[in-house]
Design an enzyme around this catalytic site. Structure first.
Site, PDB file in Angstrom:
ATOM      1  N   ASP A   1      11.960  28.789  24.839  1.00 38.78           N
ATOM      2  CA  ASP A   1      13.077  27.415  24.185  1.00 38.78           C
ATOM      3  C   ASP A   1      12.517  26.686  24.844  1.00 38.78           C
ATOM      4  OD1 ASP A   1      14.404  26.044  22.589  1.00 38.78           O
ATOM      5  OD2 ASP A   1      15.486  27.573  21.960  1.00 38.78           O
TER       6      ASP A   1
ATOM      7  N   LYS B   1      16.567  16.597  20.997  1.00 44.26           N
ATOM      8  CA  LYS B   1      17.350  16.423  22.296  1.00 44.26           C
ATOM      9  C   LYS B   1      16.898  15.533  22.991  1.00 44.26           C
ATOM     10  CE  LYS B   1      19.478  19.809  21.068  1.00 44.26           C
ATOM     11  NZ  LYS B   1      19.765  21.495  20.432  1.00 44.26           N
TER      12      LYS B   1
ATOM     13  N   TRP C   1      22.411  30.161  23.150  1.00 43.84           N
ATOM     14  CA  TRP C   1      20.879  29.673  22.378  1.00 43.84           C
ATOM     15  C   TRP C   1      20.418  31.097  21.706  1.00 43.84           C
ATOM     16  CZ3 TRP C   1      20.762  26.623  18.422  1.00 43.84           C
ATOM     17  CH2 TRP C   1      21.580  25.385  18.452  1.00 43.84           C
TER      18      TRP C   1
HETATM   19  C1  PLP Z   1      19.803  22.343  20.112  1.00 41.72           C
HETATM   20  C2  PLP Z   1      19.114  23.679  20.500  1.00 41.72           C
HETATM   21  C3  PLP Z   1      18.557  24.713  19.604  1.00 41.72           C
HETATM   22  C4  PLP Z   1      18.159  24.268  17.996  1.00 41.72           C
HETATM   23  O1  PLP Z   1      17.492  23.528  17.814  1.00 41.72           O
HETATM   24  P1  PLP Z   1      17.995  23.265  15.934  1.00 41.72           P
HETATM   25  O2  PLP Z   1      16.838  21.928  16.166  1.00 41.72           O
HETATM   26  O3  PLP Z   1      19.214  22.832  15.648  1.00 41.72           O
HETATM   27  O4  PLP Z   1      17.693  24.411  15.362  1.00 41.72           O
HETATM   28  C5  PLP Z   1      17.896  25.905  19.790  1.00 41.72           C
HETATM   29  N1  PLP Z   1      17.421  26.077  21.627  1.00 41.72           N
HETATM   30  C6  PLP Z   1      17.998  24.903  21.839  1.00 41.72           C
HETATM   31  C7  PLP Z   1      17.363  25.369  23.376  1.00 41.72           C
HETATM   32  C8  PLP Z   1      18.620  24.541  22.033  1.00 41.72           C
HETATM   33  O5  PLP Z   1      19.402  22.924  22.909  1.00 41.72           O
END
Ligand code: PLP
Length: 362
Positions: free
Chosen positions: A173, A197, A102
């Site tokens: 993030d 998540k 990511w």
């Molecule tokens: C799932 C995830 C993303 C991407 O999210 P989307 O909603 O699919 O764009 C980005 N960073 C991390 C750490 C993730 O787990």
């Protein structure tokens, strides 16, 4: 009937109580005769929903007054572009720490629109341990320092206050570990997370940004990705993902009822330890992540043999343990233990791990 325990990395399980409340209110929210899905985002009813969601989130994360909270579209990947467009002035560079897939993608996005520099990585450990600060090459003049607080695929998690230079704003993030533990928001310039998540259904990303970082966006930043425009319009410059925000608001209420993030963190630690202990005691499966870097949310594990991993996945399915398959880039298994995963799910998983190992001569 077997109970189903959903270990998906995202979109992932939501608290049962929240789902039941959503179901009960689905056709008629609070006596309005309308579903939240059908409401104008500018109605008084919806305004009360989004205001309460923000207030509860502020309470949970103890967000200081000088931070804006924005609900916006584009998910986590949308933020990979939004962050540099909003926060990196023309000609300036931004520092990125790469600890897995990511954060690597975030760096790639930022490199498309300007200068971005990999200041530190954990590649020497094959993304299975925390990076070592002394190996970094940090730019004191960078617009910001970006990192991923929890790599969802490889299961590497930073502590709340990682050992990193603090002379430029931290951008994190937190898509897969937000709300899993208390966060010292005041140490970050900006935190973002996709919803699906640990917050609610897919459909939005959450941004918590220090107000000093607003008003710096590149002029070509799309309005729907512009933090300043959204913050100044209460996340209502365009139509926000109304239903997803409503469900997230119910999750925030549920978290407060659980005792807030200190209490949740303790539960998450207890849950994750049960799984790690079982894996460390196993002579068949192992978790490749170094102990100090192990995530409380996402636990990858494997036997090292794809046919045995596939047999394990078939073995656990009748026990109601679903969506345990690892990410396609790494294979094996991955157990995601978000806030809503009950202790019974963890017990069912650890029991299955032990039973499978006993079931045959591997
Ligand atoms: C799932 C995830 C993303 C991407 O999210 P989307 O909603 O699919 O764009 C980005 N960073 C991390 C750490 C993730 O787990």
């Amino acid at each position: 009937m077997v109970s189903i325990y959903n270990f998906s990395a995202g979109p992932s399980l939501l608290p049962r109580e929240v789902m039941e409340q959503v179901q009960a209110e689905f056709l008629d929210w609070n006596g309005t005769g309308l579903s939240v899905m059908e409401m104008s985002h500018r109605s008084n009813a919806y305004e009360s929903i989004i205001h309460r969601a923000e207030a509860d989130l502020r309470e949970l994360l103890a967000i200081p007054e000088d931070y804006a909270v924005v609900f916006m579209q584009g998910g986590g990947v949308g933020q990979f572009d939004a962050v540099p467009l909003n926060l990196r002035p023309e000609g300036k560079s931004a520092d990125y720490i790469v600890t897995g897939d990511w954060s690597k993608k975030a760096l790639l996005s930022a490199s498309r629109t300007g200068y971005a520099h990999m200041a530190l990585s954990n590649a020497s450990s094959h993304h299975s341990d925390l990076p070592i600060r002394a190996e970094g090459n940090f730019n004191r003049d960078a617009a910001y320092l970006h990192f991923c607080s929890n790599e969802t695929i490889s299961g590497v998690e930073f502590p709340d206050l990682p050992d990193l230079p603090a002379d430029v704003p931290w951008i994190a993030d937190m898509s897969s570990n937000i709300l899993s533990r208390p966060t010292t928001v005041s140490r970050y310039g900006l935190i973002y997370a996709s919803a699906q998540k640990n917050i609610g259904p897919a459909g939005f990303s959450l941004v918590v940004v220090h107000r000093d970082l607003l008003h710096k966006a590149h002029p070509l930043t799309p309005a729907v990705l512009n933090y300043t425009v959204l913050a100044e319009n209460g996340s209502m410059y365009n139509t926000p993902p109304t239903f997803a925000i409503y469900v997230a608001g119910l999750v925030f209420q549920w978290l407060l009822k659980q005792g807030g993030l200190r209490a949740i963190e303790q539960k998450n630690k207890d849950k994750a330890q049960l799984v790690y202990k079982t894996l460390d005691a196993s002579s068949l499966f192992k978790c490749p992540v170094a102990p100090a870097a192990r995530s409380l949310m996402n636990i990858p594990f494997t036997s090292g043999k794809s046919d045995i991993d596939a047999r394990f996945l078939r073995f656990v399915e009748p026990r109601g343990l679903v969506q345990l398959k690892g990410h396609k880039s790494v294979g094996g298994m991955r157990a995601s233990l978000y806030n809503a995963m009950p202790l019974e799910g963890i017990r069912a998983l650890t029991e299955a791990l032990r039973d499978f190992e006993k079931s045959a001569d591997f």
